[in-house]
Design a protein around this motif. Sequence first.
Motif, short mmCIF file in Angstrom:
data_model
loop_
_atom_site.label_atom_id
_atom_site.label_comp_id
_atom_site.label_asym_id
_atom_site.label_seq_id
_atom_site.Cartn_x
_atom_site.Cartn_y
_atom_site.Cartn_z
N UNK A 273 -89.80 -0.86 0.78
CA UNK A 273 -88.62 0.01 0.85
C UNK A 273 -87.99 0.09 -0.54
N UNK A 274 -87.45 1.25 -0.86
CA UNK A 274 -86.80 1.42 -2.15
C UNK A 274 -86.21 2.81 -2.31
N UNK A 275 -86.56 3.46 -3.40
CA UNK A 275 -85.98 4.76 -3.74
C UNK A 275 -87.08 5.70 -4.24
N UNK A 276 -86.72 6.96 -4.39
CA UNK A 276 -87.54 7.93 -5.13
C UNK A 276 -86.93 8.06 -6.53
N UNK A 277 -87.76 8.04 -7.54
CA UNK A 277 -87.28 8.30 -8.89
C UNK A 277 -87.84 9.64 -9.32
N UNK A 278 -87.02 10.45 -9.94
CA UNK A 278 -87.46 11.78 -10.39
C UNK A 278 -87.20 11.95 -11.88
N UNK A 279 -88.22 12.46 -12.57
CA UNK A 279 -88.17 12.78 -13.99
C UNK A 279 -88.55 14.24 -14.19
N UNK A 280 -88.22 14.82 -15.33
CA UNK A 280 -88.84 16.10 -15.68
C UNK A 280 -90.35 15.90 -15.83
N UNK A 281 -91.14 16.80 -15.27
CA UNK A 281 -92.59 16.65 -15.37
C UNK A 281 -93.05 16.67 -16.83
N UNK A 282 -92.35 17.46 -17.65
CA UNK A 282 -92.73 17.54 -19.07
C UNK A 282 -92.63 16.18 -19.75
N UNK A 283 -91.66 15.37 -19.33
CA UNK A 283 -91.51 14.04 -19.92
C UNK A 283 -92.69 13.15 -19.53
N UNK A 284 -93.07 13.18 -18.25
CA UNK A 284 -94.21 12.37 -17.80
C UNK A 284 -95.50 12.83 -18.49
N UNK A 285 -95.66 14.13 -18.64
CA UNK A 285 -96.83 14.66 -19.38
C UNK A 285 -96.85 14.11 -20.80
N UNK A 286 -95.71 14.15 -21.46
CA UNK A 286 -95.62 13.71 -22.86
C UNK A 286 -95.99 12.22 -22.98
N UNK A 287 -95.49 11.42 -22.03
CA UNK A 287 -95.77 9.98 -22.07
C UNK A 287 -97.25 9.72 -21.79
N UNK A 288 -97.74 10.26 -20.71
CA UNK A 288 -99.10 9.95 -20.25
C UNK A 288 -100.19 10.57 -21.12
N UNK A 289 -99.89 11.72 -21.70
CA UNK A 289 -100.90 12.39 -22.54
C UNK A 289 -100.66 12.17 -24.03
N UNK A 290 -99.82 11.17 -24.35
CA UNK A 290 -99.60 10.74 -25.74
C UNK A 290 -99.12 11.89 -26.62
#
Length: 522
Positions: A273-290
Amino acid sequence: MIKEIEIKSLPALAYNDEFVRSEILKHLKVEPSELTGYRALRYSIDARRHPVQIVQRVLVALDEPLPADELTPLIYKNVRDAQKRVLIVGFGPAGMFAALRLIELGFKPIVLERGFDVRTRRRDLKAVNRDHIVNPESNYCFGEGGAGTYSDGKLYTRSTKRGDVRRIYDLLVHHGANPFIRVDAHPHIGTNKLPGVVQAIRERILEHGGEIHFGTRVVDFVLQSGRVTGAVTRDGAVIEGDALILATGHSARDIFELLHRKQISIELKPFALGVRVEHPQALIDHIQYHGMERGEHLPAASYKLVHQVAGRGVYSFCMCPGGFIVPAATAQEEIVVNGMSPSKRDSRFANSGIVVEIRPEDVSEFKKEGPLAALRFQQMVERRVWEAGGKTQAAPAQRLIDFLHGKVSTVLPECSYIPGLTSVNMNEVLPEFVSYRLKEGFKAFGRKMKGYLNEEAQIVATESRTSSPVKIPRNSDTLMHPEIGGLFPAGEGGGYAGGIVSAAMDGERVAEKVVEFLQKLS
C-alpha cells in the motif's frame, strides 16, 4: 542452418531492414546469397548508458527456409448443448481465459459478472470522474475484462512456469491486439485498445455456445455434501453448475466475506500500500535516456525502483509511462487510485505506484478479524484518505518535496487525475509506518535517479489495490479448494496471479483441472 544472433543499434536504425540485413551478413560473415530469411524474435532497450540502444534477437536462416512463425491455432468446439456446465464468477483475465479454454475442451462456461460490458461500463467511469459517483457494481475494477480493461494493459510477467506465455500473447493477437506484443520485451496493449480485445473475446465465447450474464452478482453458493453445485445471484436466482471457478479479482470484498461467513477457509495475505507518484514524462525521459532526445523510435521511458526500509520493501508498482492516474474505488466512501496508459503512451505525464509491503504484524489492530485483518486495514486507510480529500473522489495530494519536508503544498502541479486533488500533509493521512518508509524510499530513489525528487513531482493517495489482501487456499495438484469439492479459486482474487498474463495463464490451468475433476466424476 538456423541461427539466433543479437544486434545492437541506435533506435533510428533498429527497424531498418537494410541495416539489419547488413548487420546479419557482417555478424555471420556470410554472402548475401546464403541468407534466405530472418525475423526479429525480441526487441528490448538498453538504456544503461548513453547512447541508448535497441537490442534485437534475430532468427536467421542460411541456405534453408526460415521456419514459419504461426499463431497458436484457434480450435473451439460448439458447447451450446454440452452436458457439463462450469460456472465462472468474474470476467476478468482469469475468467475470460478459463472460459476460452473450457470451450476448447468441450465444456460449457457460464460466466456470472457483477459489472457490465465495456460499452455500458464507460457510463459509470464517466460518473466517477465527473460526478464523483462510484457504482459498486461497475467501475474501474468491476465489469467486462476486470481491472485490466481500463489499465495500461501491461503483459510482462515472470510467471513463465505457470503456463505458456506465448500462447496467451497469440490469443490476444487473434482477438485484436497488436502483433508486436509477441516480440516486445515489455509488451503492453493500451487502455484504448483493450476494450476491443475484450469484446472480441466475449463474442468468441458466445459464438461457440458459452453464456455470459452481466449485471449478475453472486451472493451465495449452493453446497451439497461438501461440493458446490450452483450459485445464488442477488435477485435470488439459482444457477446450477457442475463446478465453479472463482475468478472475482482482488477487490471483490463481498466474496471474501461470504467465504468467511460460510466457514470456508481463507487466509490473510500480505500485500502492499502507498501512493501514486506523478512526474512530467519529459523529465523521466531525460533521466532514463541520459538527456538523449526520445524521438519517434524510443517509447516513453519507464522505471523500476526498489529499496529496503526498516525491514520492508518499498518499490515501484505498475509504472505507467505516458499515462493517467484514475479513480479505482469500488465503494463510495473510499479513495483508491490506479494508473493506465493508452497504446501510444503519449500523455504528458508518467505515474507509478510507490508502495510499502504490508505484513501480518502490521495489521495487528485488526487481529480479531482473523483472515480479513489485512482487508480491514486496507479499508481503514482508503476511508481515512477519502475523509482527508473532502469526502468526494478528489484525491489527497502533495508535492513530493513537500512530503519529504512535512509541509502542506500551497500549490499543486497540474495532474492527470480528472476528479481533482486536495492538498494535504500526507504524513498525517497515511499510517505512520507507511509514511516513514515511503519518505526513506523516495530519498533512495532520488539518489538512484538524479532529478526524480523534483518540484513538479507529486504524490496522490491511495495506491492500495496492488494485490489481494486475502488468499483462497487450493490444493497444489488439483487447484481445488481443500474443503469444498468443485470450487476452484483462480487469478488475482485467489492470490495466484499478479497481472493480465499471469491471471490468464492461471485461468487456463484451472480450467484444465476442472475438466480433469469432472471427467473423474463421470
